[in-house]
Design an enzyme around this catalytic site. Structure first.
Site, PDB file in Angstrom:
ATOM      1  N   ARG A   1       0.792  -1.238   0.000  1.00 59.50           N
ATOM      2  CA  ARG A   1       0.000   0.000   0.000  1.00 59.50           C
ATOM      3  C   ARG A   1       0.827   1.293   0.000  1.00 59.50           C
ATOM      4  O   ARG A   1       0.352   2.337   0.428  1.00 59.50           O
ATOM      5  CB  ARG A   1      -0.984   0.023   1.180  1.00 59.50           C
ATOM      6  CG  ARG A   1      -1.966  -1.128   1.195  1.00 59.50           C
ATOM      7  CD  ARG A   1      -2.928  -1.114   0.006  1.00 59.50           C
ATOM      8  NE  ARG A   1      -3.592  -2.400  -0.100  1.00 59.50           N
ATOM      9  CZ  ARG A   1      -3.218  -3.375  -0.935  1.00 59.50           C
ATOM     10  NH1 ARG A   1      -2.232  -3.194  -1.785  1.00 59.50           N
ATOM     11  NH2 ARG A   1      -3.851  -4.511  -0.962  1.00 59.50           N
TER      12      ARG A   1
ATOM     13  N   SER B   1     -10.224   0.137   3.950  1.00 61.81           N
ATOM     14  CA  SER B   1      -9.502  -0.307   5.146  1.00 61.81           C
ATOM     15  C   SER B   1      -8.744   0.856   5.770  1.00 61.81           C
ATOM     16  O   SER B   1      -7.974   1.533   5.094  1.00 61.81           O
ATOM     17  CB  SER B   1      -8.505  -1.404   4.779  1.00 61.81           C
ATOM     18  OG  SER B   1      -9.212  -2.539   4.343  1.00 61.81           O
TER      19      SER B   1
ATOM     20  N   GLU C   1      -3.425   2.559   7.016  1.00 64.91           N
ATOM     21  CA  GLU C   1      -3.380   2.376   5.558  1.00 64.91           C
ATOM     22  C   GLU C   1      -3.842   3.676   4.890  1.00 64.91           C
ATOM     23  O   GLU C   1      -3.309   4.085   3.876  1.00 64.91           O
ATOM     24  CB  GLU C   1      -4.301   1.222   5.141  1.00 64.91           C
ATOM     25  CG  GLU C   1      -4.352   1.050   3.633  1.00 64.91           C
ATOM     26  CD  GLU C   1      -4.979  -0.262   3.195  1.00 64.91           C
ATOM     27  OE1 GLU C   1      -4.833  -1.280   3.904  1.00 64.91           O
ATOM     28  OE2 GLU C   1      -5.614  -0.252   2.127  1.00 64.91           O
TER      29      GLU C   1
HETATM   30  C1  LIG Z   1     -15.321   0.911  -0.252  1.00 67.32           C
HETATM   31  C2  LIG Z   1     -13.825   0.994  -0.469  1.00 67.32           C
HETATM   32  C3  LIG Z   1     -13.108  -0.151  -0.753  1.00 67.32           C
HETATM   33  C4  LIG Z   1     -11.727  -0.078  -0.953  1.00 67.32           C
HETATM   34  N1  LIG Z   1     -11.057  -1.230  -1.244  1.00 67.32           N
HETATM   35  C5  LIG Z   1      -9.723  -1.180  -1.449  1.00 67.32           C
HETATM   36  C6  LIG Z   1      -8.994  -2.377  -1.769  1.00 67.32           C
HETATM   37  O1  LIG Z   1      -9.539  -3.467  -1.886  1.00 67.32           O
HETATM   38  N2  LIG Z   1      -7.645  -2.266  -1.954  1.00 67.32           N
HETATM   39  C7  LIG Z   1      -6.989  -1.075  -1.855  1.00 67.32           C
HETATM   40  O2  LIG Z   1      -5.782  -1.037  -2.053  1.00 67.32           O
HETATM   41  N3  LIG Z   1      -7.653   0.069  -1.549  1.00 67.32           N
HETATM   42  C8  LIG Z   1      -8.993   0.041  -1.343  1.00 67.32           C
HETATM   43  N4  LIG Z   1      -9.674   1.202  -1.046  1.00 67.32           N
HETATM   44  C9  LIG Z   1      -8.919   2.456  -0.877  1.00 67.32           C
HETATM   45  C10 LIG Z   1      -8.803   3.333  -2.148  1.00 67.32           C
HETATM   46  O3  LIG Z   1      -9.916   3.159  -2.992  1.00 67.32           O
HETATM   47  C11 LIG Z   1      -7.529   3.071  -2.938  1.00 67.32           C
HETATM   48  O4  LIG Z   1      -6.375   3.285  -2.155  1.00 67.32           O
HETATM   49  C12 LIG Z   1      -7.462   3.986  -4.188  1.00 67.32           C
HETATM   50  O5  LIG Z   1      -6.477   3.522  -5.047  1.00 67.32           O
HETATM   51  C13 LIG Z   1      -7.175   5.433  -3.854  1.00 67.32           C
HETATM   52  O6  LIG Z   1      -7.343   6.184  -5.037  1.00 67.32           O
HETATM   53  P1  LIG Z   1      -7.918   7.665  -5.008  1.00 67.32           P
HETATM   54  O7  LIG Z   1      -7.968   8.162  -6.403  1.00 67.32           O
HETATM   55  O8  LIG Z   1      -9.192   7.719  -4.252  1.00 67.32           O
HETATM   56  O9  LIG Z   1      -6.759   8.396  -4.204  1.00 67.32           O
HETATM   57  P2  LIG Z   1      -6.926   9.496  -3.062  1.00 67.32           P
HETATM   58  O10 LIG Z   1      -7.551   8.863  -1.867  1.00 67.32           O
HETATM   59  O11 LIG Z   1      -7.584  10.703  -3.609  1.00 67.32           O
HETATM   60  O12 LIG Z   1      -5.404   9.819  -2.746  1.00 67.32           O
HETATM   61  C14 LIG Z   1      -4.552   8.866  -2.145  1.00 67.32           C
HETATM   62  C15 LIG Z   1      -3.108   9.394  -2.193  1.00 67.32           C
HETATM   63  O13 LIG Z   1      -2.695   9.469  -3.547  1.00 67.32           O
HETATM   64  C16 LIG Z   1      -2.301  10.807  -3.886  1.00 67.32           C
HETATM   65  N5  LIG Z   1      -2.711  11.007  -5.281  1.00 67.32           N
HETATM   66  C17 LIG Z   1      -3.941  10.885  -5.839  1.00 67.32           C
HETATM   67  N6  LIG Z   1      -3.881  11.083  -7.170  1.00 67.32           N
HETATM   68  C18 LIG Z   1      -2.583  11.353  -7.465  1.00 67.32           C
HETATM   69  C19 LIG Z   1      -1.868  11.657  -8.672  1.00 67.32           C
HETATM   70  N7  LIG Z   1      -2.446  11.721  -9.878  1.00 67.32           N
HETATM   71  N8  LIG Z   1      -0.531  11.868  -8.578  1.00 67.32           N
HETATM   72  C20 LIG Z   1       0.099  11.820  -7.383  1.00 67.32           C
HETATM   73  N9  LIG Z   1      -0.519  11.553  -6.207  1.00 67.32           N
HETATM   74  C21 LIG Z   1      -1.840  11.315  -6.258  1.00 67.32           C
HETATM   75  C22 LIG Z   1      -3.007  11.709  -2.888  1.00 67.32           C
HETATM   76  O14 LIG Z   1      -2.271  12.906  -2.681  1.00 67.32           O
HETATM   77  C23 LIG Z   1      -2.978  10.828  -1.644  1.00 67.32           C
HETATM   78  O15 LIG Z   1      -1.733  10.920  -1.005  1.00 67.32           O
HETATM   79  C24 LIG Z   1     -11.061   1.160  -0.849  1.00 67.32           C
HETATM   80  C25 LIG Z   1     -11.791   2.321  -0.557  1.00 67.32           C
HETATM   81  C26 LIG Z   1     -13.157   2.252  -0.379  1.00 67.32           C
HETATM   82  C27 LIG Z   1     -13.916   3.513  -0.080  1.00 67.32           C
END
Ligand SMILES: Cc1cc2nc3c(=O)[nH]c(=O)nc-3n(C[C@H](O)[C@H](O)[C@H](O)COP(=O)(O)OP(=O)(O)OC[C@H]3O[C@@H](n4cnc5c(N)ncnc54)[C@H](O)[C@@H]3O)c2cc1C
Length: 298
Positions: free
Chosen positions: A174, A222, A292
């Site tokens: 992660r 998580s 996480e």
């Molecule tokens: C219901 C649910 C289920 C989930 N299941 C999983 C799972 O099974 N496995 C898992 O790994 N995660 C899971 N997640 C967590 C999440 O969806 C993932 O970590 C996802 O990849 C985060 O992407 P995001 O676009 O929402 O990033 P954000 O939450 O918006 O950002 C996360 C980080 O990435 C950075 N960031 C975002 N975009 C960029 C970019 N273009 N360039 C540089 N930095 C950037 C942000 O600054 C921040 O530090 C879940 C979340 C939910 C709500």
């Protein structure tokens, strides 16, 4: 000063906002205001934004879908940026995919499946963008996104474009060494497979998620990493913390590693609940639970 800056900002980026509540941009529905919030659609706009923030000495914070973010109640200083438009492009060539950072993971999974390409199905139920997923090395026990990466296109902190090959990037549980860069796109290596088998695997995974996770609630997935050889959810549940509530934040009664925003929770509520969980699990099981979820702002 801020008013003059705000006017300049809005003139440069029509549609951009000041004092934008980030609660509107996180799946938890939590987060104070971004001083400046902008959705960037082209590389030209991105260049302009880097020049503007540098000339005013303002920090630049990217967010994706906000699905793994705890944004503080005091909000985020400087410019908060979300990629859209040109960065939502998804292109396939043979068994490779070039994917914009703003593409949503479920969209990537399904598009690959429709082309009979396997490898992306573990991401079918993760509600984030590809950019966020590269930062967090998102995945499931079936695989992490880092495993598919051939090359990542980034801008470094100074706005300098770079193409990083797989061996120049470290992916761990992660986390990735891309922190501090802005991810623009990624080249992924997929494999040919049977379309119907891939679509069936996606359906199975989505069904399993719906059975186990509190989908439809405001959460961020998580909250804690699984410690080596164990599961955070099991430890939290065994410590008797399922359903525990602080203010508007509650340990999910369905999945103990999820915290739900059940009634206008603040980031302070979530932080207090996190501390109680960490303290209780440490006392009862002798295990330190690491976050996480990513934290942003004040
Ligand atoms: C219901 C649910 C289920 C989930 N299941 C999983 C799972 O099974 N496995 C898992 O790994 N995660 C899971 N997640 C967590 C999440 O969806 C993932 O970590 C996802 O990849 C985060 O992407 P995001 O676009 O929402 O990033 P954000 O939450 O918006 O950002 C996360 C980080 O990435 C950075 N960031 C975002 N975009 C960029 C970019 N273009 N360039 C540089 N930095 C950037 C942000 O600054 C921040 O530090 C879940 C979340 C939910 C709500």
């Amino acid at each position: 000063m801020l008013t003059a800056l705000s006017e300049e900002f809005r003139a440069l980026f029509p549609g951009a906002k000041t004092d934008e509540p980030l609660a509107r941009h996180t799946t938890w529905g939590i987060g104070g205001p971004a001083d400046f919030y902008v959705e960037i659609r082209t590389r030209q706009e991105l260049t302009t934004l880097f020049q503007w923030t540098r000339s005013h000495g303002l920090p630049l914070t990217p967010i994706g879908q906000g699905s793994n973010l705890l944004v503080g109640d005091g909000g985020v200083r400087g410019v908060t940026l979300r990629l859209r438009g040109d960065f939502e492009a998804l292109r396939f060539e043979s068994d490779r995919a070039t994917v914009g950072a703003a593409v949503l993971l479920p969209q990537l999974s399904r598009a690959a499946a429709e082309r009979g390409l396997t490898g992306a199905e573990p991401f079918c139920g993760i509600p984030g963008t590809v950019g966020g997923a590269l930062m967090t090395n998102a995945g499931t026990p079936e695989g992490d996104l880092g495993e598919l990466v051939r090359e990542v296109e980034t801008l470094d902190a100074d706005g300098v474009p770079r193409r990083l090959t797989r061996d120049q990037i470290q992916f761990s549980y992660r986390r990735s060494s891309l922190t501090g860069t802005l991810v623009l796109s990624v080249d992924l290596q997929l494999r040919p497979g049977d379309k119907n088998d891939i679509l069936a695997a996606i359906d199975r995974q989505l069904k399993r998620r719906a059975e186990r996770q509190p989908l439809g609630t405001k959460n961020c997935g998580s909250v804690f990493k699984n410690p080596p050889g164990d599961y955070a959810a099991r430890l939290i549940e065994t410590a008797g913390l399922k359903g525990l509530r602080v203010g508007g934040a509650q340990v999910s009664p369905k999945h103990a590693n999820f915290i739900e925003n059940v009634d206008r929770a603040s980031a302070a509520d979530v932080r207090a609940l996190i501390e109680t969980i960490q303290k209780t699990v440490r006392e009862r099981a002798g295990v330190a639970l690491d976050l996480e979820v990513w934290t942003l702002g004040e």
